[in-house]
Scaffold this active site. Structure first.
Site, PDB file in Angstrom:
ATOM      1  N   TRP A 103      48.184  44.091  34.904  1.00 52.19           N
ATOM      2  CA  TRP A 103      47.096  45.091  34.878  1.00 52.19           C
ATOM      3  C   TRP A 103      47.408  46.246  35.811  1.00 52.19           C
ATOM      4  O   TRP A 103      47.104  47.404  35.497  1.00 52.19           O
ATOM      5  CB  TRP A 103      45.759  44.428  35.216  1.00 52.19           C
ATOM      6  CG  TRP A 103      45.444  43.323  34.248  1.00 52.19           C
ATOM      7  CD1 TRP A 103      45.415  41.986  34.513  1.00 52.19           C
ATOM      8  CD2 TRP A 103      45.173  43.449  32.842  1.00 52.19           C
ATOM      9  NE1 TRP A 103      45.131  41.282  33.372  1.00 52.19           N
ATOM     10  CE2 TRP A 103      44.976  42.148  32.330  1.00 52.19           C
ATOM     11  CE3 TRP A 103      45.068  44.533  31.967  1.00 52.19           C
ATOM     12  CZ2 TRP A 103      44.686  41.902  30.984  1.00 52.19           C
ATOM     13  CZ3 TRP A 103      44.776  44.290  30.634  1.00 52.19           C
ATOM     14  CH2 TRP A 103      44.596  42.998  30.150  1.00 52.19           C
ATOM     15  N   ASP A 172      40.882  48.023  41.113  1.00 59.15           N
ATOM     16  CA  ASP A 172      40.471  47.339  39.890  1.00 59.15           C
ATOM     17  C   ASP A 172      40.031  45.950  40.331  1.00 59.15           C
ATOM     18  O   ASP A 172      40.846  45.113  40.704  1.00 59.15           O
ATOM     19  CB  ASP A 172      41.665  47.261  38.928  1.00 59.15           C
ATOM     20  CG  ASP A 172      41.361  46.417  37.689  1.00 59.15           C
ATOM     21  OD1 ASP A 172      40.233  45.903  37.572  1.00 59.15           O
ATOM     22  OD2 ASP A 172      42.269  46.272  36.843  1.00 59.15           O
ATOM     23  N   LYS A 196      33.634  39.057  33.312  1.00 60.49           N
ATOM     24  CA  LYS A 196      34.048  37.880  34.099  1.00 60.49           C
ATOM     25  C   LYS A 196      32.930  37.508  35.084  1.00 60.49           C
ATOM     26  O   LYS A 196      32.257  36.511  34.886  1.00 60.49           O
ATOM     27  CB  LYS A 196      35.365  38.155  34.801  1.00 60.49           C
ATOM     28  CG  LYS A 196      36.475  38.532  33.796  1.00 60.49           C
ATOM     29  CD  LYS A 196      37.727  38.955  34.501  1.00 60.49           C
ATOM     30  CE  LYS A 196      38.644  39.790  33.631  1.00 60.49           C
ATOM     31  NZ  LYS A 196      39.166  39.076  32.461  1.00 60.49           N
TER      32      LYS A 196
HETATM   33  N1  PMP Z   1      42.156  44.535  34.924  1.00 60.42           N
HETATM   34  C1  PMP Z   1      42.139  43.213  35.154  1.00 60.42           C
HETATM   35  C2  PMP Z   1      42.428  42.715  36.528  1.00 60.42           C
HETATM   36  C3  PMP Z   1      41.851  42.341  34.105  1.00 60.42           C
HETATM   37  O1  PMP Z   1      41.840  41.014  34.329  1.00 60.42           O
HETATM   38  C4  PMP Z   1      41.574  42.852  32.818  1.00 60.42           C
HETATM   39  C5  PMP Z   1      41.230  41.969  31.650  1.00 60.42           C
HETATM   40  N2  PMP Z   1      41.492  40.651  31.751  1.00 60.42           N
HETATM   41  C6  PMP Z   1      41.634  44.231  32.627  1.00 60.42           C
HETATM   42  C7  PMP Z   1      41.899  45.038  33.709  1.00 60.42           C
HETATM   43  C8  PMP Z   1      41.362  44.834  31.288  1.00 60.42           C
HETATM   44  O2  PMP Z   1      39.995  44.846  31.116  1.00 60.42           O
HETATM   45  P1  PMP Z   1      39.264  45.356  29.810  1.00 60.42           P
HETATM   46  O3  PMP Z   1      39.549  44.345  28.752  1.00 60.42           O
HETATM   47  O4  PMP Z   1      37.834  45.396  30.238  1.00 60.42           O
HETATM   48  O5  PMP Z   1      39.792  46.693  29.466  1.00 60.42           O
END
Ligand code: PMP
Length: 361
Positions: A103, A172, A196
């Site tokens: 991520w 994030d 989450k």
């Molecule tokens: N950042 C992190 C740390 C994540 O765990 C995730 C999804 N598991 C995301 C970003 C992406 O999130 P989204 O699906 O809401 O775009």
């Protein structure tokens, strides 16, 4: 009683039954309106109360001063990977990023794709993202420092956050927001998809320090400007009403039933320790993250072979444990222990794992 299983999904993830029952109880007639929450106008007083209460609770739980504003956006945390640099990183400046996994990599790639100058000031790529880098030398002239507080796929988490004086930190926090107490001061912006620890998928919470709004370029498309949401109380257009409502209820549960982040953090620690003890007890299970970087939210582990992992996952699923398969990019196993996962579920998992080890060890 409806059948409920032990849900260790990485997200969307388990929510407390109390919250789900609350939604169910008022789903047909929201507070005497004769309408469901999904049928109400987003301009109604009733919905305004929902969005304001959700924002106030987030601020109270995190102990945020008034110079922070809570915004509700769509597009997931993934859209924030682009919104952060287009709003906050002027073309002539550069920003620092720490790369701790998938991520974090996606976040910095989006900034690069937009033609922005970024520096990767620390990375754990050399050891397959199994740890959180210690030394983060931030450029004092950087527009911001971007980190990923918890790495959902690799099971690592920052234990203490860097505090680059004078440079706003941006995090994030999709997979660990509201899981523990932390000092908000270093942060200029925090973002997290709701699915989450915050509620149902469909809304992304962005917490921004108001002075950063001054950086938002005037010529950006309206829906991509943080200032649009800040000025309109996140009601410029129709927000994801139901998802915002789930955030409100989760924050109410966290404040009123759990008693806040200190209590939640203590429970989360107990849950994770129980599981890490199993991983450390013998060589049967092997944790993949380095010990001092271990995540309290996503516990990642391997067994001695992929075929044994398949047997483990099949047997777990038969016994009512869901969501234990590791991310497809790294394989193996992962138990996600978000706020909605009760201690009892972890206790049940730990006994299952001990029993599986006795049979196959
Ligand atoms: N950042 C992190 C740390 C994540 O765990 C995730 C999804 N598991 C995301 C970003 C992406 O999130 P989204 O699906 O809401 O775009």
């Amino acid at each position: 009683m409806p059948r409920r299983i032990y849900n260790f999904n990485p997200g969307p993830a388990a929510l407390p039954p109390r919250v789900l029952e609350h939604i169910q109880a008022e789903f047909l007639d929201y507070k005497g309106s004769g309408m469901s929450i999904v049928e109400l106008s987003h301009r109604s007083k009733l919905f305004e109360e929902v969005i304001n209460d959700a924002a106030s609770r987030i601020k109270r739980l995190l102990g945020l001063r008034d110079d922070y504003q809570v915004l509700f956006l769509q597009g997931g945390a993934s859209l924030q990977f682009a919104m952060v640099p287009i709003n906050l990183l002027p073309a002539k400046r550069s920003a620092d990023y720490v790369n701790t996994g998938t991520w974090a990599t996606l976040a910095l790639e989006q900034a690069r794709r937009l033609g922005r100058t970024i520096r990767v000031v620390a990375s754990s790529e050399d050891r397959e993202f199994t740890y959180i880098p210690r030394d983060v030398a931030v450029d004092p002239a950087a527009a911001y420092l971007h980190i990923t507080s918890n790495n959902t796929i690799r099971g690592t988490q920052w234990q203490t956050f860097p505090n680059p004086l004078g440079v706003p930190a941006i995090a994030d926090m999709s997979s660990d927001i509201m899981s523990r107490v932390f000092a908000p001061e270093p942060f200029g912006l925090i973002y997290a998809g709701a699915q989450k620890n915050l509620g149902a998928a469909g809304v992304t919470v962005v917490i921004i320090r108001r002075d950063l709004l001054e950086r938002v370029p005037e010529d950006l498309p309206t829906m991509l400007q943080y200032s649009t949401y800040a000025k309109s109380n996140s009601l410029y257009n129709t927000p994801p009403c139901f998802a915002v409502y789930t955030v409100q209820l989760m924050m109410k549960w966290l404040e009123e039933e759990i008693g806040g982040l200190a209590n939640m953090g203590a429970t989360n620690r107990r849950k994770a320790i129980l599981l890490y003890e199993v991983l450390d007890r013998s060589g049967f299970y092997r944790g993949t993250a380095e010990k001092e970087s271990r995540s309290l939210m996503n516990v990642t582990f391997r067994l001695s072979s992929e075929s044994l992992e398949e047997i483990f996952l099949t047997e777990a699923s038969r016994q009512g444990f869901a969501g234990l398969r590791g991310h497809r990019s790294v394989r193996g196993c992962r138990a996600s222990l978000y706020n909605g996962v009760p201690l009892a579920a972890v206790e049940a998992l730990v006994s299952f794992m001990a029993e599986f080890e006795r049979k196959h060890g």
